[in-house]
Write an enzyme that holds these catalytic residues in place. Structure first.
Site, PDB file in Angstrom:
ATOM      1  N   ASP A  35       0.293   2.349  -0.225  1.00  0.00           N
ATOM      2  CA  ASP A  35       1.565   2.651   0.435  1.00  0.00           C
ATOM      3  C   ASP A  35       1.393   3.628   1.602  1.00  0.00           C
ATOM      4  OD1 ASP A  35       2.487   1.208  -1.665  1.00  0.00           O
ATOM      5  OD2 ASP A  35       3.957   2.696  -2.345  1.00  0.00           O
ATOM      6  N   ASP A  36       2.438   3.676   2.426  1.00  0.00           N
ATOM      7  CA  ASP A  36       2.657   4.723   3.439  1.00  0.00           C
ATOM      8  C   ASP A  36       1.804   4.570   4.703  1.00  0.00           C
ATOM      9  OD1 ASP A  36       4.194   5.636   1.392  1.00  0.00           O
ATOM     10  OD2 ASP A  36       3.272   7.616   1.234  1.00  0.00           O
ATOM     11  N   HIS A  89      10.323   6.010   5.334  1.00  0.00           N
ATOM     12  CA  HIS A  89      10.101   6.473   3.966  1.00  0.00           C
ATOM     13  C   HIS A  89      11.365   7.113   3.386  1.00  0.00           C
ATOM     14  CE1 HIS A  89       7.816   7.930   0.458  1.00  0.00           C
ATOM     15  NE2 HIS A  89       6.948   6.990   0.826  1.00  0.00           N
ATOM     16  N   HIS A 176      -2.433   5.352  -2.057  1.00  0.00           N
ATOM     17  CA  HIS A 176      -1.951   5.575  -0.686  1.00  0.00           C
ATOM     18  C   HIS A 176      -3.143   5.552   0.240  1.00  0.00           C
ATOM     19  CE1 HIS A 176       1.151   7.184  -3.335  1.00  0.00           C
ATOM     20  NE2 HIS A 176       2.013   6.886  -2.376  1.00  0.00           N
TER      21      HIS A 176
HETATM   22 NI    NI Z   1       5.460   6.023  -0.303  1.00  0.00          NI
END
Ligand code: NI
Length: 568
Positions: A35-36, A89, A176
């Site tokens: 993620d991210d 986010h 992440h």
């Molecule tokens: Ni996230």
């Protein structure tokens, strides 16, 4: 004996059942998710995944996408899945329906640019969702069953241990790709788990192989093994693009050697996805086209492309004399025609011998492998033949007269080119012809860019002597510049003055764009407007800097010609 046989038979039966069961249960699947990102560590991760033949899913943060598009495109190209992690986010549960859609769509727009399968599953930031998020996501919501807490510890060993100790067949693992420690720990865990027989697949593939229906608004955090594992998705082979010459163009047939695929295609060179036009039957291409096609099973194949060359059918040769039109159709072409102004088709008369033309002949030219082509032969009001004007055009009679009086000539034997622009030299020549002067007795014009003994030098010499032209700047005439509407007015007004006309010179601002008219042109424009020789281009606009077309020039010249006839 009977008993022994039975025993052997049963053993074989049980053994073969076990083998089948094993084949299914032995397949162990994990979906790694990141993620991210993307971040500067994502490329290392992609390299590591490639070395290990492992697929992963990336939930992209929209505000990191724009500066990392090539990384996201690489994810798609290497068979990873990309998904939506909102633009900034945001905790989606705190947003209105509109706010939620703005967040998700802003991210989605980047994903669409990168391609991939077009569903774009959503991972809600913080794993935070409620009924409103379910309703507005327009996608399945993907959670996780193993949390590496990599963002907290920033330690490769912890990431490794959290995966090894908690992952099992069917897990969705959360990492992440913002930290080098996450990349290192995840890749080491993949090595260990691969040695234990795990296969690393995308979230879509994990759910599909576990035969779990994927629905928008539903949440998924794992796909544990309940005894069903479908075979892996087969990546389709490339689509074969075949063309065949047919009447009117090229017929394109698409086929994929892989069974049970759907084929999607584009004809404008853009990359096809499973939202592009779906191929159902061969289609006709009538111009040069860039065909691209891709086959889908549950995953996409590679894109194939082919440039298809289709040119228009060759027009027939042409000869015209005394009302008789003689055509010379090119090899392998058929010419259909009408004489009543209607559009010809393949039921119309076929050309076989010279045609008597009274006003117009419309022709359709057809040829195998070439696009249909059309041409219209039109007699002007004075019996000249042109192929590029129609009798219902607003400039038809102006062009007819212009050619008849010798004020303007065609651009070729049978063309007038009404849409072409007019240069300063051409318009000066038109005025010279209107003046009726034929003797080149004028001193050479002192413009540095006018050579004598060119087709326009006599006209320019005359026009400078009469004070009709004064050049542009720096002693130049710029003969090949396109003439603007205000230059045309100015030269025409001076032309009348040189013939002794007296105008009540005015410069009322009648046009809405009057302020755009150059100071030196203002009185000429207004004067000619009052004399009804010129008009605006519509809606009260004069457009002084627009260039004039040959059709406009023809209209102005004929009106001038008629004024001279009336007053002199
Ligand atoms: Ni996230």
């Amino acid at each position: 004996m009977k008993r022994v046989l039975c025993f052997i038979f049963c053993t074989i039966l049980i053994f073969s059942m076990l083998t089948v069961a094993n084949a299914q249960t032995e397949t162990k699947l994990i979906a790694m998710t990141f993620d991210d990102g993307p971040s500067k560590y994502t490329v290392d991760l992609l390299n590591g995944l490639k070395d290990r033949d492992a697929k992963a899913t990336f939930f992209i943060a929209g505000n990191r996408a724009g500066s990392n598009m090539s990384t996201i495109e690489r994810m798609v190209a290497e068979g990873h899945q990309i998904g939506n992690h909102s633009y900034s986010h945001a905790d989606l549960t705190t947003l209105s329906a509109q706010g939620m859609q703005n967040e998700l769509n802003s991210c989605r727009n980047y994903l669409v640019k990168a391609g991939g399968e077009q569903t774009y599953m959503v991972r809600p930031p913080y794993g935070s969702y409620n009924q409103s998020v379910r309703n507005n996501a327009n996608a399945p919501l993907i959670l996780w069953s193993v949390d590496t807490l990599d963002w907290k510890h920033r330690n490769a060993d912890t990431v490794y241990n959290n995966i090894i100790n908690n992952a099992k067949d069917g897990s969705i693992v959360l990492c992440h790709d913002l930290y080098s420690t996450s990349v290192e720990g995840a890749l080491r865990a993949i090595d260990t788990l691969k040695s234990r027989g795990y296969e690393f697949v995308t979230v879509s593939e994990l759910l599909r192989r576990r035969d779990i229906p994927i629905e928008n608004g539903k949440t998924y955090s794992s796909a544990y093994n309940k005894g069903v594992t479908l075979p892996p998705s087969v990546k389709p082979k490339n689509v074969e693009i075949n063309t065949e010459s047919v009447m009117g163009g090229k017929k394109v047939t698409l086929s994929c050697p892989t069974k049970d695929t759907s084929i999607y295609y584009t004809t404008d060179g853009s990359n096809p996805t499973n939202t592009s036009k779906k191929y159902t039957e061969p289609f006709l291409v009538t111009k040069v086209s860039d065909i691209k096609a891709v086959a889908f099973t549950s995953i996409a194949g590679d894109i194939s492309s082919k440039k298809v060359w289709v040119e228009p059918a060759k027009l027939p040769g042409l000869d015209y004399k005394d009302g008789v039109l003689t055509l010379a159709p090119a090899d392998d072409t058929t010419v259909y025609y009408t004489t009543n102004g209607s559009a010809p088709n393949d039921k119309s008369k076929v050309y076989s011998k010279p045609i008597t033309i009274t006003k117009t002949v419309s022709a359709l030219v057809r040829q195998i492998g070439k696009a249909d082509n059309t041409i219209t032969y039109t007699l002007t009001a004075h019996g000249d033949l042109l192929t590029d004007i129609r009798a219902d055009a607003w400039y038809y009679s102006a062009i007819s007269d212009c050619m008849h009086y010798g004020i303007m000539k065609g651009t070729t034997a049978y063309e007038f080119s009404p849409k072409n622009t007019v240069t300063r030299a051409m318009f000066t020549t038109v005025l010279y012809r209107l003046s009726g002067e034929t003797q080149s007795t004028y001193n050479p014009a002192n413009f540095t860019d006018i050579k004598q003994n060119t087709w326009y030098s006599d006209a320019v010499n005359w026009a400078q002597t009469k004070g009709i032209v004064s050049g542009v700047s720096g002693n130049k005439f710029a003969p090949n510049n396109n003439i603007t509407r205000e230059e045309m007015c100015t030269m025409l007004a001076r032309f009348f003055t040189s013939r002794g006309y007296e105008f009540a010179l005015t410069d009322r601002e009648v046009f809405v764009d009057a302020s755009a008219i150059s100071d030196w042109a203002k009185t000429s424009v207004d004067t000619l407007y009052r004399a009804k020789l010129i008009n605006g281009i519509g809606n009260g606009i004069f457009a002084p800097k627009n260039t004039a077309t040959r059709a406009e020039c023809a209209k102005l010249s004929v009106d001038t010609y008629n004024s001279i006839l009336m007053f002199e």
